[in-house]
Write a protein that holds these residues in place. Structure first.
Motif, PDB file in Angstrom:
ATOM      1  N   GLU A   1       0.855  50.829  99.608  1.00 19.48           N
ATOM      2  CA  GLU A   1       1.165  52.162 100.122  1.00 19.48           C
ATOM      3  C   GLU A   1       1.697  52.028 101.533  1.00 19.48           C
ATOM      4  O   GLU A   1       1.663  50.955 102.129  1.00 19.48           O
ATOM      5  CB  GLU A   1      -0.077  53.051 100.112  1.00 19.48           C
ATOM      6  N   ALA A   2       2.184  53.152 102.078  1.00 18.59           N
ATOM      7  CA  ALA A   2       2.588  53.168 103.480  1.00 18.59           C
ATOM      8  C   ALA A   2       1.869  54.330 104.144  1.00 18.59           C
ATOM      9  O   ALA A   2       1.529  55.313 103.472  1.00 18.59           O
ATOM     10  CB  ALA A   2       4.093  53.336 103.575  1.00 18.59           C
TER      11      ALA A   2
ATOM     12  N   CYS B   1       0.102  45.787 101.947  1.00 22.17           N
ATOM     13  CA  CYS B   1       0.625  44.957 100.870  1.00 22.17           C
ATOM     14  C   CYS B   1      -0.220  43.705 100.674  1.00 22.17           C
ATOM     15  O   CYS B   1      -1.047  43.360 101.512  1.00 22.17           O
ATOM     16  CB  CYS B   1       2.072  44.566 101.150  1.00 22.17           C
TER      17      CYS B   1
ATOM     18  N   LEU C   1       4.178  56.935 108.592  1.00 25.00           N
ATOM     19  CA  LEU C   1       5.613  56.696 108.796  1.00 25.00           C
ATOM     20  C   LEU C   1       6.143  57.753 109.750  1.00 25.00           C
ATOM     21  O   LEU C   1       5.752  58.921 109.675  1.00 25.00           O
ATOM     22  CB  LEU C   1       6.358  56.761 107.460  1.00 25.00           C
TER      23      LEU C   1
ATOM     24  N   VAL D   1      11.222  49.867 105.383  1.00 31.60           N
ATOM     25  CA  VAL D   1      11.061  51.191 104.774  1.00 31.60           C
ATOM     26  C   VAL D   1      12.351  51.953 105.021  1.00 31.60           C
ATOM     27  O   VAL D   1      12.844  52.011 106.149  1.00 31.60           O
ATOM     28  CB  VAL D   1       9.864  51.933 105.372  1.00 31.60           C
TER      29      VAL D   1
ATOM     30  N   TRP E   1      -2.116  45.320 106.362  1.00 30.11           N
ATOM     31  CA  TRP E   1      -1.138  46.327 106.803  1.00 30.11           C
ATOM     32  C   TRP E   1      -0.067  45.672 107.662  1.00 30.11           C
ATOM     33  O   TRP E   1      -0.369  45.077 108.691  1.00 30.11           O
ATOM     34  CB  TRP E   1      -1.838  47.400 107.618  1.00 30.11           C
TER      35      TRP E   1
ATOM     36  N   VAL F   1      10.405  51.335  99.775  1.00 29.56           N
ATOM     37  CA  VAL F   1      10.214  50.067 100.490  1.00 29.56           C
ATOM     38  C   VAL F   1      11.138  49.021  99.871  1.00 29.56           C
ATOM     39  O   VAL F   1      11.238  48.931  98.646  1.00 29.56           O
ATOM     40  CB  VAL F   1       8.746  49.598 100.379  1.00 29.56           C
TER      41      VAL F   1
ATOM     42  N   TYR G   1       3.062  51.864 108.904  1.00 29.49           N
ATOM     43  CA  TYR G   1       2.421  50.676 108.362  1.00 29.49           C
ATOM     44  C   TYR G   1       2.641  50.625 106.861  1.00 29.49           C
ATOM     45  O   TYR G   1       2.629  51.647 106.197  1.00 29.49           O
ATOM     46  CB  TYR G   1       0.907  50.713 108.608  1.00 29.49           C
ATOM     47  N   VAL G   2       2.827  49.397 106.341  1.00 30.84           N
ATOM     48  CA  VAL G   2       2.904  49.219 104.889  1.00 30.84           C
ATOM     49  C   VAL G   2       1.754  48.308 104.479  1.00 30.84           C
ATOM     50  O   VAL G   2       1.586  47.230 105.045  1.00 30.84           O
ATOM     51  CB  VAL G   2       4.241  48.572 104.473  1.00 30.84           C
TER      52      VAL G   2
ATOM     53  N   CYS H   1       3.084  59.369 103.750  1.00 27.33           N
ATOM     54  CA  CYS H   1       2.153  58.305 103.369  1.00 27.33           C
ATOM     55  C   CYS H   1       2.264  58.096 101.867  1.00 27.33           C
ATOM     56  O   CYS H   1       1.382  58.513 101.112  1.00 27.33           O
ATOM     57  CB  CYS H   1       0.739  58.632 103.797  1.00 27.33           C
TER      58      CYS H   1
END
Length: 1830
Positions: free
Chosen positions: A83-84, A196, A87, A142, A177, A96, A193-194, A115
């Motif tokens: 998720e992000a 992953c 932003l 992103v 993140w 993404v 933040y992403v 988000c």
């Protein structure tokens, strides 16, 4: 040469070449066997004596032949974008993009959210060399609102190199993140933040996925950033300034034929190279200008990169290139590793370098149009020649983004810099290199017999073949007049080129000489007593201090490594006192460190010292000092018990020293030795200049300086990979010395003595020049005896899977071979080879201490064609001089194991001994006699003499023949009548023939035995060979496959414990006392969470003693196993388990003071999944506890850590789970913990069940049968997979015949040592396979998803569950069970596969896993049906085994001939001599209590491993996680599957129906949201008529993932105060999974999708406030997202509603709508302002009401204000038509305020117009009047 002496090339690296990422854990991988990997650590038992190098005349040779750095390897990079958050931007549609190198993949686009939640998985596959892989950049960006037509705008990016990920523990970042920043605007700060997961897997790595946990703890973004350990969370922007001054020594690059044509016509002679420098860093490229036609270009430019600091990209690639109209080519490449030029410690320093020269190496300097070694110039593989050197410096400056002059873009900039003084890099000194070739043997005969010579070069000096480019500084250096041609090309300059001091500048090549035949593979050069020499003078900046310091550290590291190898040898060969040797090693280490501190700080004032030199000196001093002190401290702590741990710590010292020794600023280039045949370059060797650098201080001297070194020349470039690179091109013995010309006086002192120098004849009065050859006057005659005993685990070179090995032994210029033994991988040659009249030159005593090495090569004899190379090893002989006595301790020599290498891989071991005996004045009479051939049938072959061959004694080997499995076809014919032959040391036994393999693959006779003479020393036992042959018609036999059991140690029966069964592996039986043991177990005693005191009285049966134990148990340590040892030698142990296992999970009565509301556990609500999720939670907690325990153990090295600490990181937390957990609770005790309702759990294994229970080989072992040639891959295991042609199941047992074997009363003599094992007759079994879910599947479709379904194959049964495929899912939840009937032994392998369903075409296999059911079925661990943790007869935890615990226990006791079970009163049971206690009541469905012994029996079973003699751990009820593999991608996981298997024999009671584990159906819910009012909404519009600020407010809302269902209120027009009244209801029906806290949505992905895809999305409600506009797009004002499981409680009044509720959510009281059901309050709307900070843009009063589907149907409501249950209309002041009702006021407002100036302007304009009109109107009449004069 003993095995402990072999080295990889790693230490010879000068940091310039294939820059392998030298991180310790990379070196661990087999693929990077360029060095570093000391194979000692892997080899089987090596029995090398601990030897040290006595004299200093020789250095150690290097055994691994193949360069490994440029070879491509398989990699898989998997990225999960979860998720992000946060932003930056208003109401965006983000997606993404994941980019690695050139490959890009995109997630789907999420609409209007800051988000987004994706949970999408991407896989990238690569097949490239490691260097290329690890320099690739992974970039996450992103992008906002990208579609087919527009590329979208970039929000922010994050990048790091793949190498950084690979150096992480487990090669992965999990749930981290990534912080996004904008590359075009570095002042902007964080862009979002992403979250992953990123993992990199090389072939053969296993990735351990942490179990998918609940996601609450990762919401702490700052604490879980995607950065390696030790990098600060707040990274700053920095500028990296790389200054490039000039280059010299470029090779000739006459790239165009046109150049020669031009020269012929015009006669102008230009330098034919146009160099420029290109630098790559962190995904950006910068170039200098091109200097046209110039061999010594001067740029004086700097390239500036702007990148975050510390960078997550570790290497800067600097490439010197030649510009060309067609295509530019690389001249040379250098990698700057930033970790080596910076230090992040407290006293650390920013990356800095130079100004210093860096040397570039690459292909040969000869120019050819198609350069076959071009990739060497690109930095792939080890350079084979000097290419150029480049003067550079690097500096880093941290930016202050607020200062105005900072450029905001991150593009690379190029700027000019001032010139640098000549002396900046040090004073130029004259260096002198001398070499003497003492021997050149083993020259590959493929080269041909043309004359051969050797050439030595250092930098651009000494290269005579390719024409020398004289640098212009040469004249000044020699002190000449400096007016020579700027750069002249001297072709093959004559050897007599005179220098000013009358000395020859160089003789760089030996005279050509015709080779002489040694044997059918090799030549040698007949040097004999005349040894050719070379010498070269060269001029370099004097930076010896750098090299000296590196050498001192290197020498410390070598000593340490040798010492550690010795200690490991001592442990491996089970010699005594390894701890003493380790203490000595540490002593030596601390001494070496203190010496470094004394020496390193000398000559401080040297010119050319750079900042990096000073900083590195400080760093090395402090690090080395620390290591020295730690070593000193550790020395006193070394005990026998701690040796292994201390070795690990010492290995850390070693890797640290290796890192410090690697000097990033080069000075003198490396030396290259080339073998040239007939003018053509054939093979080379590279010697780092620091290794041969002379210093008057011993510690500073290079380790090869002034010593004779054995070097094996290699083929350059790619051709050196694989088998071609394994044959020795040539073995040379060479003596090298490099030092300043003025230190030259003793450059010959290291040579073997007894020579005369031969010089070039010079005129009189010339000063002395170095010799061009040496003539040896002294020579010694020797006899070499080679005792070749046997070899084992050799390489399989024939298609049968066997080889016909023979060994060829080389010594000096002679070679001999052993006999060929047919069809074996474990030959016993037992042969003595005698080399007569070996001439060696030099003094006798030197040869005694340091004889030349012997090379042994092993070949496979083929009937046609050349013998295949199978491996090579080295040895040093034991030397006896003529005047010494032949006797102990040195003679006769001991047999020792030598490791055989094939390329970089181990390929077996050889057992042999070597002695070199000097022939004295009396000739051979003085030598010890050779016993002649005793057995005449072997002809003239001599056996190994008696004193050397091992002492034998008689052993009996019993073999259990069980059966054969999975035999593949042989030569297209099926195997029908197989038989197994077992052979060991020439004796053997054959199994019974299987008459019909298809019908029954088991043997009829189970046990056979044979007797054999084996060595007393177990380490010398020969391997045991298993061979399977198929008996065909007419008495033909075909070999099916074979296996060599290298180590028989685990099958040796040691009769210590007289009653024990031999195959009970876990009886040690060392100190058994004869008293009975008592063990009492308590389960379920404390029913309350109060402190329990248990007083326990044990009265031992022999009334020996009375022990009273008082146990206090504290509720905070819930799951803890408390173990109290009573007395050191009694085994009585008291265990108290105070889990409140109630069996029913009912909640205890709560005291009033309990504040947390916890739902009652409703029995009817619980199902199997409740149990599963509870267990997974336990597993994650256990893993966390384990990590905590591990980090504790690292912190306090020597304190003995509690039981939690001994769990290995790769071990599933079985041994220590409960304890580890208790420990964790102790540390963080929070009030929620106890309130967790107690569920019965099962055991979730994060790996296969076999690995937990030792492959279920407790008495039945599986031996893989191999056939076919072994692969030539680096990584042999993967290749071996394809060679397996079946399995032999059975076992062995060996014992000395003399033993008085124990015989029971009912001992079955036919079964030998294999008593009471089951029959192997066919048995029918019901196999029930439960598949729960699969995770992280490899995508199979183009869209990056898969449509998985399960396929099961067992014997002839195949089930494909195709119709139940799960659409577009990489983590499918199956929840299925399958019943299959099988007959063991025919159907013993179960294959569970996951396929990808395709609408068109065949379905693709994603991955499969294979289970051996038979071993599970027969294992003593009883893996047929796992034991549940509690016995229940109804409910979710119902007992599934057809046998009750009491029946199981009775059967186990009967089989193990145990006394018991005796059930006594008061809930106790006695088995053998242990007593267990438990409850005795059980409740049935109707709640009636009944008496039962089942709980008692189950308690015994759960602690079965404590039962003496036969005890072992029984398999609990479990779920195993198995990796899915694909045959085409061996070794790389394609996902994992969670499953378990139950097996029920058909001849027993039939089991009940299968458990229902079908996935929980999501529950229907309806969320009703009433928007009552808004307040303080920002005002966007200005009213035309009234000029007031106002907004036309409406509220929009949707549930995450259901954007298409978004609902809007009506519009409250013209709100002047930001207040809006709505009374509007949104209704959202949704499906929800309580256990996973996710909403389930099924929808079609696109118009073309075939079916619906199921998504699971967190339950989040989005509310937004908008300003409605009639004609333009509506304006977004603010939003709030509420996580329905945990959102801040609404404020009572608008005043109390603040922005804190969003920004500081963690501290607010939070509620869950699923518990609260109904909640009303005020919540803030927020948006980001220009500075990217949150600001309050409004408040909303809303009411949330959650109903289940049924409740919603019963009381329906309408949307908006509609029926049923309509809401009343809001009372809005009707301002929309205000101007109409009060016209004057409106006009006044319009005229006087809003449009005041406009009105004035219009009035003035009108007046002017009127005047003009009047003028025009009256003008003509007036004119006429005037004219007529009226």
């Amino acid at each position: 040469m003993k095995r402990s002496k072999h080295r990889g090339h790693k230490e010879d690296r000068n940091g310039d070449e294939p820059a392998v990422l030298e991180t310790e854990n990379l070196d661990r991988q087999g693929m990077f066997m360029g060095g570093g990997l000391d194979l000692d650590t892997i080899s089987v038992a090596s029995v090398t004596a601990v030897t040290t190098n006595v004299s200093n005349k020789r250095s150690k040779p290097d055994i691994k032949m193949e360069p490994s750095s440029g070879r491509p390897v398989d990699y898989q990079v998997s990225v999960t974008v979860i998720e992000a958050r946060q932003l930056i931007g208003l109401n965006m549609d983000p997606m993404v993009c994941v980019e690695i190198g050139e490959d890009k993949k995109y997630t789907s686009m999420k609409e209007s959210t800051n988000c987004p939640y994706y949970n999408e998985y991407f896989v990238f596959d690569f097949h490239v060399p490691p260097d290329v892989m690890f320099d690739k950049i992974l970039k996450l960006s992103v992008i906002h609102s990208k579609n087919l037509l527009r590329s979208g705008t970039l929000v922010g990016t994050f990048k790091l190199d793949v190498g950084t990920i690979y150096t992480q523990p487990e090669h992965q970042f999990y749930h981290k993140w990534a912080l996004l920043s904008d590359p075009d605007d570095i002042t902007a700060g964080c862009k979002g933040y992403v979250k992953c997961d990123v993992a990199v897997v090389a072939k053969g790595d296993t990735i351990k996925t942490p179990h998918k946990a609940n996601e609450s703890d990762e919401d702490d973004i700052e604490g879980n950033l995607l950065i390696p350990e030790g990098v600060p969370a707040e990274r700053q922007w920095a500028r990296y300034y790389l200054k490039i001054y000039r280059a010299e020594g470029l090779p000739r690059m006459n790239t165009s034929i046109m150049a020669n044509v031009k020269k012929a016509f015009i006669g102008e002679n230009k330098d034919l190279v146009d160099p420029y420098v290109q630098v790559q860093f962190a995904g950006q490229k910068g170039k200098t200008s091109v200097q046209k036609s110039c061999y010594e270009p001067i740029w004086n430019e700097q390239i500036v990169f702007t990148e975050m600091f510390p960078p997550l990209c570790k290497r800067m690639k600097i490439q010197l290139r030649d510009s060309d109209k067609v295509n530019d080519v690389a001249i040379g490449t250098h990698f700057l590793d930033l970790r080596k030029i910076s230090n992040d410690g407290d006293k650390g320093f920013l990356p800095t370098l130079g100004p210093a020269w860096v040397n570039m190496y690459g292909s040969t300097r000869t120019y050819s149009l198609m350069d076959e070694y071009q990739e060497l110039n690109e930095g792939l593989g080890e350079g084979v020649s000097f290419r150029a050197r480049l003067l550079i410096s690097l500096g880093v400056e941290i930016l202050d983004p607020s200062s105005p002059e900072v450029a905001s873009s991150t593009e690379a900039q190029v700027e000019g810099v001032p010139n640098i003084s000549e002396t900046a890099t040090g004073k130029v000194e004259e260096f002198f290199l001398f070499g003497s070739f003492l021997e050149a043997t083993m020259i590959d005969r493929k080269i041909g017999d043309k004359p051969i010579n050797f050439e030595v070069t250092i930098g651009y000096y000494g290269n005579e073949m390719d024409g020398i480019v004289q640098t212009k500084t040469k004249g000044k250096r020699g002190g000449g007049d400096g007016d020579e041609e700027e750069t002249e090309l001297i072709h093959n300059s004559s050897e007599e080129e005179m220098d000013d001091d009358g000395d020859l500048t160089s003789v760089a090549t030996t005279p050509p000489m015709k080779p002489v035949i040694t044997d059918r593979n090799y030549f040698h050069l007949p040097y004999f007593e005349r040894k050719p020499c070379i010498y070269i003078k060269s001029w370099w900046q004097d930076q010896r201090r750098r090299l000296y310091n590196a050498n001192i550290i290197d020498n410390i590291a070598y000593k340490l490594e040798d010492g550690l190898n010795d200690v490991q040898e001592i442990i491996k060969t089970e010699k005594s006192y390894p701890e003493r040797r380790l203490r000595g090693v540490l002593e030596e280490l601390s001494h070496g460190c203190s010496q470094f501190l004394a020496l390193a700080n000398k000559d401080q004032n040297q010119s050319g010292k750079t900042k990096l030199d000073r900083e590195r000196l400080k760093l090395c001093m402090s690090e080395v000092e620390a290591i020295g002190q730690q070593a000193k401290a550790m020395r006193s702590q070394v005990k026998k018990s701690t040796v292994r741990d201390k070795i690990k710590l010492a290995q850390n010292f070693l890797s640290k020293l290796r890192f410090l020794a690697d000097e990033p600023q080069h000075s003198i280039p490396d030396v290259f030795i080339w073998m040239i045949s007939n003018g053509k370059r054939i093979a080379y060797a590279r010697v780092p200049s620091k290794d041969i650098l002379y210093s008057s201080i011993d510690e500073e001297r290079g380790k090869e300086c002034g010593k004779v070194k054995t070097i094996f020349l290699r083929i350059p470039g790619k051709k050196g990979f694989g088998p071609a690179g394994w044959t020795v091109q040539s073995k040379i013995e060479i003596y090298l010395w490099l030092g300043l010309n003025r230190q030259r006086k003793d450059y010959l002192s290291g040579l073997p003595n007894g020579f005369e120098e031969n010089k070039l004849s010079k005129g009189p009065g010339m000063p002395c020049s170095p010799p061009i050859s040496l003539t040896y006057m002294m020579k010694q005659i020797f006899q070499l005896r080679v005792h070749m005993y046997q070899a084992r685990s050799l390489f399989a070179a024939d298609s049968t899977g066997l080889s016909d090995p023979f060994a060829r032994v080389f010594f000096s210029t002679q070679s001999q071979v052993t006999e060929v033994l047919a069809e074996t991988l474990c030959p016993t040659w037992d042969q003595l080879l005698v080399f007569e009249n070996v001439e060696l030159f030099g003094e006798a005593n030197e040869l005694r201490d340091d004889p030349p090495i012997i090379v042994i090569e092993i070949y496979d004899q083929d009937t046609v064609g050349k013998a295949d190379f199978m491996g090579r090893t080295f040895a040093k002989p034991v030397v006896k001089m003529a005047d010494e006595h032949y006797g102990p301790p040195r003679f006769p020599p001991q047999l020792e194991y030598y490791q055989i290498y094939r390329g970089n891989c181990t390929a077996g071991e050889m057992l042999a001994a070597f002695e070199l005996l000097q022939i004295g004045p009396n000739g051979k009479a003085d030598l010890p006699p050779i016993d002649g051939p005793t057995d005449m049938d072997r002809g003239p072959l001599l056996p190994v003499p008696l004193g050397i061959r091992p002492v034998l004694s008689k052993y009996r080997i019993e073999v259990l023949f069980w059966g054969l499995r999975d035999l593949k076809r042989v030569n297209l014919a099926q195997v029908d009548r197989p038989r197994v032959d077992i052979e060991c040391a020439g004796k053997g036994v054959q199994s019974a023939l299987i008459p019909n393999y298809k019908k029954n693959p088991n043997f009829s006779t189970l046990v056979k035995w044979f007797e054999v003479d084996l060595p007393e020393n177990e380490l010398l036992h020969p391997p045991l060979n298993i061979r399977v042959v198929d008996c065909r018609a007419f008495g033909r036999y075909t070999l099916v496959g074979s296996n060599a059991v290298t180590s028989l140690r685990k099958f040796i029966y040691r009769a210590t414990d007289k009653q024990a069964n031999n195959w009970s592996s876990n009886t040690t039986g060392k100190n058994r006392r004869k008293e009975p043991h008592v063990q009492i177990q308590f389960d379920d005693i404390n029913k309350q969470n109060h402190v329990v005191k248990v007083y326990l009285l044990i009265i031992c049966y022999l009334s020996e003693e009375i022990i009273v134990v008082s146990m206090e148990s504290d509720p905070a340590f819930k799951k803890m196993d408390t173990v109290v040892k009573l007395d050191s030698c009694s085994d009585a142990v008291v265990k108290v388990e105070d889990d409140d296992k109630d069996g029913k999970g009912k909640k205890k009565k709560r005291k009033k003071g309990d504040e947390t509301e916890e739902e009652e556990l409703d029995e009817s609500m619980l199902d199997w999944w409740s149990k599963y999720f509870a267990s997974i939670e336990t597993l994650t907690e256990a893993l966390k506890a384990q990590e905590a325990a591990l980090s504790d153990s690292e912190d306090k090295d020597d304190a003995d850590i509690t039981d939690g600490g001994d769990i290995k990181p790769d071990d599933s937390p079985v041994k220590g789970t409960k304890r580890g957990k208790g420990k964790k609770k102790k540390m963080t005790f929070d009030p929620f913990e106890k309130k967790k309702p107690k569920l019965d759990e099962l055991k979730v294994y994060p790996k296969e069940l076999e690995s937990e229970f030792d492959n279920f080989e407790d008495w039945l072992h599986s031996f893989n049968l191999f056939r076919g040639k072994a692969g030539d891959d680096d990584d042999q295991n993967a290749a071996d997979e394809d060679r397996i042609v079946g399995k032999f199941k059975g076992s062995m047992c060996m014992y000395k015949v003399s033993d008085d074997l124990p015989r029971d009363m009912n001992f079955d003599s036919n079964m030998g040592m294999f008593q009471n094992i089951p029959h192997n007759d066919p048995i029918n079994v019901l196999v029930r396979i439960y598949v729960i879910r699969a995770t992280d599947l490899h995508p199979a479709d183009i869209n990056g998803k898969a449509d998985p379904y399960i396929a099961i194959k067992l014997g002839k049964t195949e089930i494909k569950d195709k119709e139940n495929y799960i659409s577009k899912q990489l983590n499918p939840l199956f929840g299925k069970s399958f019943d299959v009937e099988a007959t063991f032994p025919m159907d013993s392998t179960l294959t569970v596969s996951i396929y990808d369903w395709d609408l068109v075409g065949t379905d693709d296999l994603i991955g499969e896993t294979k289970l051996d059911l038979e071993n599970r079925f027969y294992s003593k661990h009883r893996a047929t049906c796992g034991l549940a943790c509690n016995y229940a007869i109804h409910g979710y935890n119902v007992w599934r085994d057809p046998l009750k615990p009491t029946q199981i226990l009775a059967k186990l006791c009967k089989d193990g001939k145990l006394d018991g079970p005796h059930y006594g009163p008061g809930g106790r049971v006695k088995v053998e001599n242990r007593v267990f206690m438990a409850q005795t009541e059980i409740e049935d469905e109707n709640g009636l209590k009944k008496q039962t012994d089942e709980h008692l029996a189950l308690t015994v079973l759960k602690h079965w491993e404590d039962i003496p003699r036969v005890g072992c751990k029984l398999a609990p009820e479990h779920v195993e996680t198995r990796p899915l593999l694909h045959p085409d991608k061996p070794g790389i996981e394609q996902g994992r599957i969670e499953m378990w298997v139950d097996m029920f024999p058909k001849d027993m009671t039939a089991p009940g129906p299968a458990l229902d584990i079908s996935p929980r159906k999501p529950k229907k819910f309806e969320l009703r949201v009433i928007i009552w009012n808004t307040d303080e909404v920002v005002l966007e519009d200005d009213d035309i008529f009234t000029g007031e600020k106002s907004s036309d407010i409406f509220v929009r809302g949707w549930l995450k993932g259901q954007q298409e269902d978004k609902q809007d209120t009506d519009v409250h027009y013209h709100s002047i105060t930001g207040e809006g009244n709505f009374n509007w209801r949104f209704v959202y029906p949704f499906d929800y999974l309580m256990a996973e806290e996710k909403i389930v949505i099924s929808k079609k992905e696109s118009m073309f999708a075939w079916d619906e895809t199921e998504y699971k999305i967190p339950a989040r409600l989005n509310l937004q406030v908008w300003d409605a506009d009639h004609f333009s797009a509506d304006d977004f004002l603010g939003a709030i997202e509420l996580d329905l499981n945990r959102f801040p409680r609404g404020a009572k009044t608008p005043k109390q509603c603040t922005i804190e509720m969003v920004t500081n959510e963690a501290e607010m009281p939070c509620v869950s709508i699923f518990k609260q059901k109904r909640i009303k309050g005020w919540w803030p709307f927020v948006a980001r302002n220009e500075d990217d900070e949150f600001e309050l843009t409004g408040k909303v009063e809303a009411e949330l009401h959650l109903l289940t589907g049924e409740e919603a149907e019963k009381s329906p409501v309408g949307e908006g204000r509609n029926e049923p249950e309509p809401l009343e209309k809001p009372n809005r002041p009707d301002t929309s038509l205000l101007w109409f009702l009060t016209p004057f006021k409106a006009i006044k407002q319009l005229v006087c305020t809003q449009y005041k100036w406009l009105t004035i302007k219009i009035v003035t304009a009108l007046l002017l117009l009127a005047m003009l009109a009047l003028f025009l109107y009256s003008m003509p009449g007036y004119m006429i009047k005037k004219m007529l004069g009226a």
